[in-house]
Design an enzyme around this catalytic site. Structure first.
Site, PDB file in Angstrom:
ATOM      1  N   ASP A 312      24.583  29.914 -12.543  1.00  0.00           N
ATOM      2  CA  ASP A 312      24.633  30.037 -13.998  1.00  0.00           C
ATOM      3  C   ASP A 312      23.290  29.606 -14.577  1.00  0.00           C
ATOM      4  O   ASP A 312      22.748  28.565 -14.189  1.00  0.00           O
ATOM      5  CB  ASP A 312      25.746  29.151 -14.578  1.00  0.00           C
ATOM      6  CG  ASP A 312      27.103  29.830 -14.501  1.00  0.00           C
ATOM      7  OD1 ASP A 312      27.135  31.072 -14.455  1.00  0.00           O
ATOM      8  OD2 ASP A 312      28.115  29.124 -14.470  1.00  0.00           O
ATOM      9  N   PHE A 379      35.189  31.957 -29.970  1.00  0.00           N
ATOM     10  CA  PHE A 379      34.377  32.695 -28.995  1.00  0.00           C
ATOM     11  C   PHE A 379      35.178  32.888 -27.711  1.00  0.00           C
ATOM     12  O   PHE A 379      35.938  32.019 -27.297  1.00  0.00           O
ATOM     13  CB  PHE A 379      33.097  31.914 -28.682  1.00  0.00           C
ATOM     14  CG  PHE A 379      32.255  32.530 -27.599  1.00  0.00           C
ATOM     15  CD1 PHE A 379      31.329  33.510 -27.903  1.00  0.00           C
ATOM     16  CD2 PHE A 379      32.417  32.141 -26.283  1.00  0.00           C
ATOM     17  CE1 PHE A 379      30.556  34.087 -26.904  1.00  0.00           C
ATOM     18  CE2 PHE A 379      31.653  32.705 -25.270  1.00  0.00           C
ATOM     19  CZ  PHE A 379      30.718  33.685 -25.594  1.00  0.00           C
ATOM     20  N   ALA A 381      34.803  34.837 -23.572  1.00  0.00           N
ATOM     21  CA  ALA A 381      33.856  35.451 -22.635  1.00  0.00           C
ATOM     22  C   ALA A 381      33.949  36.964 -22.658  1.00  0.00           C
ATOM     23  O   ALA A 381      32.995  37.655 -22.301  1.00  0.00           O
ATOM     24  CB  ALA A 381      34.135  34.935 -21.219  1.00  0.00           C
ATOM     25  N   THR A 383      34.876  38.962 -25.549  1.00  0.00           N
ATOM     26  CA  THR A 383      34.330  39.529 -26.800  1.00  0.00           C
ATOM     27  C   THR A 383      32.892  39.110 -27.028  1.00  0.00           C
ATOM     28  O   THR A 383      32.112  39.820 -27.649  1.00  0.00           O
ATOM     29  CB  THR A 383      35.174  39.071 -28.000  1.00  0.00           C
ATOM     30  OG1 THR A 383      35.101  37.641 -28.123  1.00  0.00           O
ATOM     31  CG2 THR A 383      36.631  39.480 -27.822  1.00  0.00           C
ATOM     32  N   ASP A 521      33.695  26.466 -14.166  1.00  0.00           N
ATOM     33  CA  ASP A 521      34.524  25.396 -14.731  1.00  0.00           C
ATOM     34  C   ASP A 521      35.617  25.918 -15.660  1.00  0.00           C
ATOM     35  O   ASP A 521      36.498  25.168 -16.042  1.00  0.00           O
ATOM     36  CB  ASP A 521      33.663  24.381 -15.486  1.00  0.00           C
ATOM     37  CG  ASP A 521      32.905  25.015 -16.649  1.00  0.00           C
ATOM     38  OD1 ASP A 521      33.005  26.245 -16.835  1.00  0.00           O
ATOM     39  OD2 ASP A 521      32.212  24.270 -17.369  1.00  0.00           O
TER      40      ASP A 521
END
Length: 686
Positions: A312, A379, A381, A383, A521
């Site tokens: 990441d 929010f 992941a 959209t 995570d």
């Protein structure tokens, strides 16, 4: 600086654990209890040694009653054969003892406390051992969290030092990927409502204790394959030893059963057979010292075989504290309008980026507040945007392609030209552009900036030398991702990543024959974690992520993935080095001892082969048996600490192993046996 401190702490813990009297004394006791044949039968090489020890013991005892002339020699051989077994058991018990010490500290963190369970809206106090999955409990400042769970209401500061060893408290809150809490940790502030997610005996602490203190770990595929090889070598040397008696008879002499057994024990791969289990356990322990729990030995071994690292960007390659630095209005939009819209879209956004947008808006004079009737869009992941709806206004803020699609533009290229240029300028500079829109109209762009960690490019260059391929995974657009990837020195990158694309990338890498490691995570990471060969879940992450992973990082540090891979490589390198040494040792001992056995025929041709000039056949055999036992003791620290990891390629590593451990394994017996022969001859033991 933080990584350096962590590394120093690890080395200090490792040194102290090797010399800890509280570990060594129980290990010595356990090395005797492990002489049980049922235990030794798991290791074919050491089982052969035990059978030989029993036979020589019987010969020794019967010889004492018969007054045999060679009783002193047989007794010494018997004693050193038993020492060989005890030393092998001691190596394994010492490795296990370090894990059990960690388990003891974890067990101290597991206390039976009173919990405040909610039943029908009313609180009742019950022991934590009576809590079951699905129960709802209330926890306030100063209370111990009674069991693993997920926060359903509230936010609190939690002291997790009992689990992670870190004194700094962490924030846990309802919703999102920071909602999981662990039994045995303590709430320092505020009040939270938690839904229990584990029954007694199944909590994270319980599983950790079981894993680190379990004496019967399943062997990994490589260990099984190596055990088969060692068993095959043992059979070959047994055949070689058995054929010596006919040769001896033909030469006009004979070889006693004691000498044949001693010779067999010296020739079979007892060194690696004795240390193999300890090497595997020590590999898991080295991760424990780094605050990483391996859910199986297979996970550590797989880490050593990894070909591709999915990293990441945020927190691993960059510092992860992206901050809003600039508002850029779209043509026809005033700065005040963009600032107001961006602030409203971020009021409920608790991410560091969202808070930095609100802070930047405040510096421009904005002062928006949450109002009744506002519907906040969180929010996600999928959209990749968030926002708010109220009073007929629909405001969104997020990734450029996501907002352009929301505005009715299938691709960002259909956005106003000035907006496109600004987005590309931010991306080329290594920043992250976020777009703000209201009622499907683009209002402008926000620039976020992050910083690549110093020294990360050099670290990736070292991994490349080891044949590892690094892939940066980020939700940023391709231009931003390409700029950061170039600066960081990764081999490839996945931009605009969503869970489905991450999973697709892992499957593609595996289809090409590569083994993949990744960290995660969140619940959305769980499918990819389940698919990856080495899946490191963060302790601070969700329950779904921890169940999908095969390694759990108690520090919740995504950069730890690189250390985990290095630890796995170190375990495989250690196993390979000691296997090379052991087999080279056996070959050298064969040529060192066999001629000496026939010293009684010194007038013949065989006497000329005694290049070491050992005193006599008895001293030669006894010296070899003593050397065979002592070399195990000498190599225990190396097996537990591991051969030093060096970022070099497979070919260079093979050459190094052959030169250092192969040649060293050939030379060591000649030197060691000769020195022991001189000593035991001087004190008249043979």
């Amino acid at each position: 600086m933080e990584e350096k401190t962590r590394s120093e702490n690890y080395r200090r813990r490792r040194r102290s654990s090797l010399l800890d009297r509280q570990i060594m004394v129980p290990a010595l006791i356990e090395s005797v209890t492990k002489l049980d044949p049922r235990w030794q039968a798991r290791n074919p090489v050491m089982f052969v040694v035990e059978v030989g020890s029993v036979i020589t013991t019987i010969i020794f005892v019967s010889g004492l009653f018969r007054g045999a002339s060679d009783s002193l020699f047989v007794g010494q051989i018997t004693l050193w054969l038993w020492f060989t077994l005890i030393f092998a058991n001691f190596a394994e018990a010492l490795a296990e003892g370090r894990g059990k010490a960690q388990a003891a500290s974890l067990r101290r963190a597991r206390t039976d406390t009173m919990a405040r369970r909610l039943v029908g809206g009313k609180e009742e106090r019950v022991p934590s051992s009576q809590l079951r999955k699905g129960d709802i409990v209330v926890i306030e400042a100063g209370d111990l969290i009674p069991s693993d769970g997920t926060i359903t209401e509230g936010i609190a500061s939690v002291d997790e030092s009992a689990i992670t060893g870190e004194s700094a408290p962490v924030i846990r809150e309802a919703g999102g990927d920071r909602s999981a809490v662990t039994g045995g940790t303590r709430v320092l502030s505020d009040r939270i409502v938690v839904e229990v997610t584990a029954n007694p005996g199944e909590t994270f602490l319980d599983r950790m204790i079981h894993l680190v203190e379990s004496a019967s770990r399943r062997k990994t595929p490589n260990e099984i394959a190596l055990n088969i090889l060692l068993a095959a070598l043992t059979i070959i040397f047994m055949i070689a030893v058995v054929t010596l008696q006919p040769f001896a008879i033909y030469a006009g002499t004979s070889v006693t059963i004691t000498v044949l057994i001693a010779l067999l024990v010296c020739l079979i791969p007892t060194t690696i057979g004795a240390l193999l289990s300890a090497i595997g356990i020590a590999g898991i322990d080295r991760l424990l010292q780094r605050n990483v729990i391996a859910l199986s030995g297979r996970a550590v071994e797989a880490a050593g075989d990894v070909d591709t690292l999915l990293l990441d960007k945020t927190g691993t390659i960059t510092f992860g504290n992206r901050q809003a630095t600039e508002f850029i209005p779209a043509p026809g939009i005033t700065m005040d309008k963009l600032v107001e819209t961006a602030e409203l879209a971020s009021l409920a956004d608790e991410t560091p980026e969202g808070r930095s947008i609100v802070n930047l808006a405040h510096r421009f004079g904005a002062n928006g507040k949450q109002q009744a009737g506002m519907t906040f869009i969180p929010f996600s992941a999928n959209t990749r945007m968030s926002g708010v709806d109220f009073d007929g206004r629909s405001i969104r803020k997020g990734a450029v392609d996501a907002i352009s699609t929301w505005c009715g533009c299938p691709t960002p290229k259909q956005l106003p030209e000035a907006v496109q240029e600004r987005v590309e300028t931010i991306a080329r500079a290594g920043g992250t552009p976020l777009m703000v829109a209201e009622n499907n109209l683009v209002m402008g762009t926000i620039q976020l900036k992050d910083i690549v960690k110093p020294g990360i490019a050099e670290r990736f260059a070292e991994l490349r030398k080891m044949g590892l391929r690094t892939v940066m995974v980020t939700g940023d657009n391709r231009l931003t991702a390409a700029t950061i990837a170039k600066e960081a020195g990764v081999d490839d990158f996945l931009a605009e990543a969503i869970p489905e694309r991450k999973l697709e990338l892992i499957r593609k890498e595996q289809a090409d024959g590569r083994m993949v490691a990744m960290t995660g995570d969140g619940t959305n990471d769980a499918p990819a974690l389940a698919q990856a060969d080495v899946a490191v879940a963060m302790q601070s992450g969700t329950q779904a992520a921890k169940e999908a992973g095969n390694l759990i990082d108690l520090d919740s540090d995504p950069t730890k993935l690189i250390e985990i891979v290095e630890a796995g490589k170190q375990m495989l390198i250690t196993r390979g080095a000691l296997t090379t040494f052991s087999i080279a040792n056996d070959v050298a001992k064969y040529f060192a001892i066999i001629p000496a056995i026939f010293l009684g025929l010194a007038s013949g041709e065989l006497g000329a082969l005694n290049v070491m000039h050992l005193h006599n056949s008895n001293s030669a055999v006894l010296s070899a048996v003593i050397f065979n036992a002592l070399i195990i003791v000498a190599l225990i620290p190396l097996a537990l600490r591991g051969v030093r990891y060096r970022p070099i390629g497979a070919a260079a590593l093979l050459r190094r192993n052959l030169l250092l451990w192969g040649v060293g394994g050939i030379i060591a017996p000649f030197v060691g046996i000769k020195l022991i022969d001189i000593i035991i001859t001087a004190v008249h033991l043979a």
